[in-house]
Scaffold this motif. Structure first.
Motif, PDB file in Angstrom:
ATOM      1  N   HIS A   1      17.748  33.425  46.160  1.00 31.45           N
ATOM      2  CA  HIS A   1      17.607  34.876  46.295  1.00 31.45           C
ATOM      3  C   HIS A   1      18.948  35.598  46.379  1.00 31.45           C
TER       4      HIS A   1
ATOM      5  N   GLU B   1      21.886  34.818  47.372  1.00 34.54           N
ATOM      6  CA  GLU B   1      22.828  34.597  48.477  1.00 34.54           C
ATOM      7  C   GLU B   1      23.964  33.700  47.977  1.00 34.54           C
TER       8      GLU B   1
ATOM      9  N   ARG C   1      16.717  40.234  46.085  1.00 35.97           N
ATOM     10  CA  ARG C   1      17.026  40.374  47.504  1.00 35.97           C
ATOM     11  C   ARG C   1      18.528  40.366  47.756  1.00 35.97           C
ATOM     12  N   GLY C   2      19.198  39.233  47.679  1.00 35.79           N
ATOM     13  CA  GLY C   2      20.652  39.226  47.781  1.00 35.79           C
ATOM     14  C   GLY C   2      21.285  39.707  46.490  1.00 35.79           C
TER      15      GLY C   2
ATOM     16  N   TYR D   1      16.683  46.754  48.132  1.00 34.45           N
ATOM     17  CA  TYR D   1      17.609  45.925  48.904  1.00 34.45           C
ATOM     18  C   TYR D   1      19.060  46.375  48.749  1.00 34.45           C
TER      19      TYR D   1
ATOM     20  N   ASN E   1      20.965  46.660  46.082  1.00 33.60           N
ATOM     21  CA  ASN E   1      21.778  45.835  45.178  1.00 33.60           C
ATOM     22  C   ASN E   1      22.058  46.565  43.855  1.00 33.60           C
TER      23      ASN E   1
ATOM     24  N   CYS F   1      17.675  33.528  52.023  1.00 30.18           N
ATOM     25  CA  CYS F   1      17.777  34.978  52.068  1.00 30.18           C
ATOM     26  C   CYS F   1      17.969  35.459  53.502  1.00 30.18           C
ATOM     27  N   THR F   2      18.989  36.279  53.713  1.00 29.66           N
ATOM     28  CA  THR F   2      19.309  36.779  55.051  1.00 29.66           C
ATOM     29  C   THR F   2      18.122  37.503  55.671  1.00 29.66           C
TER      30      THR F   2
END
Length: 638
Positions: free
Chosen positions: A52, A54, A208-209, A259, A261, A545-546
């Protein structure tokens, strides 16, 4: 002895094989080499899932090989180096340029330090290389220093130590010519390549990331034979977007904007959002909980999805058609006979007479976005790599790898899906999904592109396997409407019986076989475990994913399969590259070993061993054909 099969097709094949091995001596030599390979230990396989985007955490796990590098350093230098010295060596292997720069700034990069580090690196590389053939090691050595490294890996003291002194002189020359930093980087890269023979990514590199493009850039440098990917639903979403499927494109925008990004869209892939932002600002109200940009994207998405759903009744997704259930005057939407309040009534482009029709401006925006995504060379290259290295599933060494599920019914049978007029289930359905995804990339026809969207989000998609409530999560505050039922597979496979059914479906003997999944984060804080059904099912989405960390309690699971058996690694959160370099802070990992082997697993015990035995059989037939004069020899040594 004549070849047992003298058909025209067999003789054509043997004639082609003869081009590679033109005489008996060449065929003999290769048979001897292959027989020897069968008796080497099995190479280490490294399994990761749900990255994801990261990037830093992924790179550290890739660099330390989920702790495999440290394990080897501990064994090799047991009783010789203390803990801090081992930490220094490991950090140098993980981040060679950064570590050297740190030593340089601290004025600790003396010739003695360089010589010591070079000696230790060569020792580690030599030990790891002993598990492979010399030809395979040569292929793994970085090109720039291939000859020198090959020489240093094969130091054997002779009677007068001429060879040792020769190698010492090589080291001195490296130090004298200011090539030490590049040489150390090459050795560090070799060690990491030798520590792990093959990398399996069990889906979801994207979303996500913000670092997915950087992850793909790094994966591009992996040798093709060292990497495979089992597509996750987020990967398929991006594959659909790159192929020009509008609903996938708008979903990619929505995911990444939610997110924060922006960088991956504009900086990494050169996709401009200016026209979309300008349209949103002049069309939608500001000052509500949903921004004008997200409002515009939401409406575009539900219109585009609605068109797909209406084109494909076999997708059985009519319950997702909700734009026409909105009562703008009341500010509600009707779902299952109940009216739910909406968080906004701002739907200026939704025509009550035809709610799923795009306005002229919306059509113009969509067309521009399709052009942006299909015209991004960087994105097209990355998706091409996902296709060339990827698949819906993989069967390898008794393991079945896929991201999500094999759709099942509550009774444990495989759920059937209408696939363009043919009902398919189990492995047959998975094969169809793989085929239709490749057709979408190749032909980009409407039906196959629609299927890519379904594979991203459909309840019976093996990459998704849940009823996604995007509309409810976007517009309804009551979270009771957000619940997303999952395919029965996810609960059934807690037990061994359904796992054995799945394994048999894919031609794997349940005894010793494993299913390896990602997709559903393992909630360690809630008592969930990655090893399930008595070891038949291994779920390795532990939360790279954080955003998952508060729920999972850890920062990811990875799986290592070596000649000694299998082990799960549970990783704590990665702090930063700076911490790793300045303070030698490694990711702390808890190891759970299962199914250990008293005797090492050899290449002969693997799928590669089966392939080698087939090659040996072919070469023996070629030898017989040479001996009987059926195929003439070329370049024979007298």
């Amino acid at each position: 002895m004549l070849p047992t099969d003298r058909s025209e097709q067999t003789m054509k094949y043997l004639s082609l094989l003869a081009q590679q091995f033109p005489n008996q001596q060449a065929a003999f030599t290769e048979i001897i080499n292959l027989q020897a390979i069968l008796n080497l230990p099995k190479g280490t396989e490294h399994f990761m899932s749900d990255l994801h985007g990261e990037y830093e955490a992924f790179m550290h796990i890739l660099n330390n090989c989920s702790g495999v590098v440290r394990e080897h350093v501990d064994i090799i230098f047991e009783g010789e180096l203390d803990g801090p010295a081992k930490d220094d060596l490991c950090t140098l292997i993980y981040y060679p340029r950064e570590k050297i720069q740190l030593m340089r700034e601290a004025r600790q990069d003396s010739p003695t330090w360089y010589k010591t580090m070079l000696g230790q690196l060569i020792t580690v590389a030599r030990k790891l290389s002993s598990r492979y053939t010399r030809s395979k090691v040569r292929r793994a050595i970085p090109h720039d220093y291939a000859y020198i490294i090959d020489e240093l890996l094969h130091t054997h003291p002779d009677e007068n130590n001429y060879r040792v002194r020769y190698h010492e002189r090589i080291i001195d020359s490296i130090l004298e010519t200011d090539s030490t930093e590049d040489f150390i980087c090459s050795l560090a890269e070799l060690i990491k390549r030798l520590a792990v023979d093959h990398i399996h990514l069990v889906g979801d590199i994207f979303d996500r990331g913000g670092g997915a493009a950087k992850i793909m850039d790094r994966l591009e440098r992996c040798h093709a034979q060292r990497l495979d990917v089992q597509w996750g639903n987020h990967d398929i979403l991006w594959m659909g977007a790159a192929a020009g499927e509008p609903a996938c494109i708008v979903t990619v925008l929505r995911n990444n904007l939610r997110y924060g990004n922006y960088e991956i869209l504009e900086n990494d892939y050169g996709i401009s959002l200016r026209a979309l932002v300008a349209f949103a600002d002049r069309t939608y109200r500001d000052g509500e909980s949903i921004s004008p940009l997200i409002k515009a994207i939401n409406v575009l998405l539900f219109k585009l999805e609605g068109a797909i759903i209406r084109r494909h009744p076999e997708f059985d997704m009519e319950d997702r058609l909700l734009l026409d259930k909105i009562d703008l005057d009341a500010g509600t939407v009707e779902i299952d006979g109940r009216a739910w309040p909406l968080v906004t009534s701002d739907f200026p482009t939704v025509d009550p007479a035809d709610p799923y029709a795009l306005s002229d401006e919306e059509r113009e925006i969509v067309d521009k976005l399709v052009s942006e995504f299909t015209g991004s060379d960087h994105l097209q290259r990355h998706m091409g790599m996902l296709y060339s290295h990827g698949s819906m599933y993989l069967v390898r060494n008794g393991n079945l790898l896929f991201h999500g599920c094999v759709p099942m019914n509550e009774d444990g049978t495989f759920s059937a899906m209408n696939c363009m007029g043919t009902w398919r289930s189990g492995r047959d359905y998975m094969d169809f999904c793989d085929s239709i995804a490749r057709r979408a990339w190749r032909d980009r026809d409407r039906d196959s592109l629609d299927w890519l969207w379904y594979l991203w989000i459909g309840f019976k998609s093996p990459a998704s396997g849940r009823l996604v409530k995007t509309f409810e999560r976007a517009y309804i505050a009551d979270k009771s409407t957000w619940r997303e039922p999952m395919d029965p597979y996810f609960t059934l496979t807690e037990e061994t019986g359904p796992c054995n059914t799945v394994l048999r479906e894919f031609g794997i003997y349940p005894e010793g076989g494993h299913i390896i999944n990602g997709h559903t984060p393992v909630k360690t804080l809630a008592g969930e475990q990655p090893v399930r059904a008595d070891g038949k099912l291994l779920v390795i989405d532990g939360g790279f994913c954080t955003a998952y960390h508060p729920a999972t309690g850890i920062a990811g699971y990875t799986l290592i399969s070596s000649s000694r058996g299998m082990r799960i690694k549970a990783h704590e959160a990665f702090r930063s590259v700076e911490d790793a370099i300045l303070r030698n802070v490694d990711i702390q990992s808890e190891t759970t070993s299962f199914e250990p082997h008293d005797q090492r697993i050899m290449v002969s015990d693997t799928d590669t061993g089966d392939e080698i035995r087939a090659q040996i059989s072919d070469l023996r037939q070629l030898l017989d054909a040479y001996r009987c004069g059926l195929i003439p020899e070329a370049g024979r040594s007298e």
